[in-house]
Design a protein around this motif. Sequence first.
Motif, PDB file in Angstrom:
ATOM      1  N   GLY A  89      59.386  13.327  31.241  1.00  0.00           N
ATOM      2  CA  GLY A  89      59.438  13.098  32.758  1.00  0.00           C
ATOM      3  C   GLY A  89      59.094  11.701  32.948  1.00  0.00           C
ATOM      4  O   GLY A  89      59.457  10.692  32.320  1.00  0.00           O
ATOM      5  N   GLY A  90      58.441  11.420  33.971  1.00  0.00           N
ATOM      6  CA  GLY A  90      58.160   9.930  34.390  1.00  0.00           C
ATOM      7  C   GLY A  90      57.259   9.296  33.336  1.00  0.00           C
ATOM      8  O   GLY A  90      57.596   7.832  33.273  1.00  0.00           O
ATOM      9  N   ASP A  91      56.611   9.847  32.735  1.00  0.00           N
ATOM     10  CA  ASP A  91      55.971   9.259  31.373  1.00  0.00           C
ATOM     11  C   ASP A  91      56.757   8.784  30.475  1.00  0.00           C
ATOM     12  O   ASP A  91      56.492   7.580  29.673  1.00  0.00           O
ATOM     13  CB  ASP A  91      54.821  10.258  30.873  1.00  0.00           C
ATOM     14  N   GLY A  92      57.863   9.062  30.351  1.00  0.00           N
ATOM     15  CA  GLY A  92      58.868   8.542  29.232  1.00  0.00           C
ATOM     16  C   GLY A  92      59.274   7.312  29.524  1.00  0.00           C
ATOM     17  O   GLY A  92      59.742   6.535  28.413  1.00  0.00           O
ATOM     18  N   VAL A  93      59.140   6.712  30.853  1.00  0.00           N
ATOM     19  CA  VAL A  93      59.589   5.382  31.160  1.00  0.00           C
ATOM     20  C   VAL A  93      58.295   4.631  31.249  1.00  0.00           C
ATOM     21  O   VAL A  93      58.311   3.125  31.691  1.00  0.00           O
ATOM     22  CB  VAL A  93      60.655   5.047  32.248  1.00  0.00           C
ATOM     23  N   ARG A  94      57.125   5.039  31.040  1.00  0.00           N
ATOM     24  CA  ARG A  94      55.876   4.245  31.073  1.00  0.00           C
ATOM     25  C   ARG A  94      55.561   3.168  29.862  1.00  0.00           C
ATOM     26  O   ARG A  94      55.544   3.988  29.049  1.00  0.00           O
ATOM     27  CB  ARG A  94      54.766   5.239  31.593  1.00  0.00           C
ATOM     28  N   HIS A  95      55.141   2.200  30.220  1.00  0.00           N
ATOM     29  CA  HIS A  95      54.557   1.325  29.063  1.00  0.00           C
ATOM     30  C   HIS A  95      53.385   1.968  28.406  1.00  0.00           C
ATOM     31  O   HIS A  95      52.730   2.390  29.093  1.00  0.00           O
ATOM     32  CB  HIS A  95      54.233  -0.045  29.584  1.00  0.00           C
ATOM     33  N   GLY A  96      53.498   1.996  26.983  1.00  0.00           N
ATOM     34  CA  GLY A  96      52.164   2.496  26.529  1.00  0.00           C
ATOM     35  C   GLY A  96      52.528   3.794  25.941  1.00  0.00           C
ATOM     36  O   GLY A  96      51.928   4.451  25.141  1.00  0.00           O
ATOM     37  N   PHE A  97      53.623   4.540  26.196  1.00  0.00           N
ATOM     38  CA  PHE A  97      54.054   5.702  25.859  1.00  0.00           C
ATOM     39  C   PHE A  97      55.051   5.598  24.539  1.00  0.00           C
ATOM     40  O   PHE A  97      55.970   4.684  24.848  1.00  0.00           O
ATOM     41  CB  PHE A  97      54.601   6.662  26.829  1.00  0.00           C
ATOM     42  N   ALA A  98      54.846   6.376  23.602  1.00  0.00           N
ATOM     43  CA  ALA A  98      55.798   6.129  22.167  1.00  0.00           C
ATOM     44  C   ALA A  98      57.037   6.075  22.563  1.00  0.00           C
ATOM     45  O   ALA A  98      58.046   5.222  22.144  1.00  0.00           O
ATOM     46  CB  ALA A  98      55.475   6.894  21.134  1.00  0.00           C
ATOM     47  N   VAL A  99      57.513   7.062  23.524  1.00  0.00           N
ATOM     48  CA  VAL A  99      58.908   7.201  23.679  1.00  0.00           C
ATOM     49  C   VAL A  99      59.653   6.183  24.251  1.00  0.00           C
ATOM     50  O   VAL A  99      60.800   5.852  24.187  1.00  0.00           O
ATOM     51  CB  VAL A  99      59.414   8.784  24.341  1.00  0.00           C
ATOM     52  N   GLU A 100      58.971   5.515  25.312  1.00  0.00           N
ATOM     53  CA  GLU A 100      59.503   4.190  26.014  1.00  0.00           C
ATOM     54  C   GLU A 100      59.843   3.232  25.049  1.00  0.00           C
ATOM     55  O   GLU A 100      60.947   2.670  24.968  1.00  0.00           O
ATOM     56  CB  GLU A 100      58.207   3.842  26.961  1.00  0.00           C
ATOM     57  N   SER A 101      58.755   2.946  24.155  1.00  0.00           N
ATOM     58  CA  SER A 101      59.019   1.738  23.126  1.00  0.00           C
ATOM     59  C   SER A 101      60.215   2.260  22.250  1.00  0.00           C
ATOM     60  O   SER A 101      60.921   1.381  21.822  1.00  0.00           O
ATOM     61  CB  SER A 101      57.704   1.742  22.162  1.00  0.00           C
ATOM     62  N   LEU A 102      60.255   3.594  21.821  1.00  0.00           N
ATOM     63  CA  LEU A 102      61.631   3.928  20.941  1.00  0.00           C
ATOM     64  C   LEU A 102      62.792   3.802  21.534  1.00  0.00           C
ATOM     65  O   LEU A 102      63.659   3.280  21.034  1.00  0.00           O
ATOM     66  CB  LEU A 102      61.326   5.535  20.618  1.00  0.00           C
ATOM     67  N   TYR A 103      62.649   3.920  23.149  1.00  0.00           N
ATOM     68  CA  TYR A 103      64.121   3.840  23.848  1.00  0.00           C
ATOM     69  C   TYR A 103      64.555   2.338  23.589  1.00  0.00           C
ATOM     70  O   TYR A 103      65.546   2.074  23.706  1.00  0.00           O
ATOM     71  CB  TYR A 103      63.842   4.277  25.217  1.00  0.00           C
ATOM     72  N   ARG A 104      63.571   1.430  23.796  1.00  0.00           N
ATOM     73  CA  ARG A 104      63.996  -0.051  23.616  1.00  0.00           C
ATOM     74  C   ARG A 104      64.214  -0.312  22.460  1.00  0.00           C
ATOM     75  O   ARG A 104      65.083  -0.987  22.011  1.00  0.00           O
ATOM     76  CB  ARG A 104      62.776  -0.838  24.177  1.00  0.00           C
TER      77      ARG A 104
END
Length: 384
Positions: free
Chosen positions: A338-353
């Motif tokens: 959900g929204g946490d997926g695009v928050r800095h500090g969450f692993a999946v956000e870093s993986l997405y980049r």
Amino acid sequence: MADRSFLDWPFFEPRHRSLKAALEAWCGTHLPVDHGDADAACRDLVAGLGAAGWLQHSAAGEGEVLDVRSLCLIRETLARHDGLADFAFAMQGLGMGAVSLFGTPAQRGWLERTRSGGAIAGFALTEPGAGSDVAQTATTAERVPGGYRLTGEKTYISNGGIADVYVIFARTGEGPGAKGLSAFLLPADAPGLEVVARIAVIAPHPLAHLRLDGVILPDSARIGAPGAGFKIAMSVLDVFRATVGAAALGFARRALDEALVRVQRSRVGGGCLADHQMVQGHLADMALEIDAAALLVYRAAWTKDQGAARVSREAAMAKLYATEAAQRVIDTALQLHGGDGVRHGFAVESLYREIRALRIYEGASDVQKLVIARNVLAEPGGIG
């Protein structure tokens, strides 16, 4: 915890399983690192990987043969823990790949430094007007008494600005297109080599645009025969493309781990998110993509380790499928957050980049399709 059952596949030997276990233990103590200063982080990572002995696997020493399965296992494991650690390891191998495969004894002296973490390597192939099509390389190496004068520009060079040595490709004119390229060993302190600009990207890594303004190199700096540069570059990529797929596989495994934790903890409609059949379908798709990617990656690595002269088809398939599949797996994991997926500090956000660049470098996905198609057409029964 990422699935490790794949280690029982017949691609691997006991030494590979021992390597994986030892590296997991090291990663658990030393990774992830702070990415706030990518240059400093990469320098520290290279030093740390060298001190721990992991960089010994990045290139073949005298009398050794490069073990591609080990390369892939290391990249997969490092990527699952920290994308920048994977980058630091990979560039020591890719940067010195030409020297490892084709270098003279004197040139191979650099391997002692890069494999110990005492020097940082770079691979300078891409140009502003020549990315996927290496045959369009415009940088020239003009013959002068006792050597060459190099003039031109290179861009998106990994470790650009922090490397101690580069392998660089330039046009020496033995023939048209790809037939007229040669490879050179270029110390970073060579007069005339300039870091024109540092390049910022979505997942911070040391990247730079380089300019060569009449750089003079001796004959002893040329790697291999004059005009053999394209063959050398393709031989290096033949090995390392499969390892790009392995890094993507590590990112995908981490994404699935994060998704599994998330859906079992998140509460929806009186139960947990994992109870919903649609979510279970997503998890099944992710697991399937990861296993399919792993099979392709380790088939390519095993085939090369069995002595195949070239694995262009297998490596292209591994790189193409694993990177594209990892993008899908990570995107699904982000959606499940959900929204946490695009928050800095969450692993999946870093993986997405982190994953996006892997579908471009060392041959973009569409280029891999061309490589695969040409190999299929050239097989017995093909029309090429």
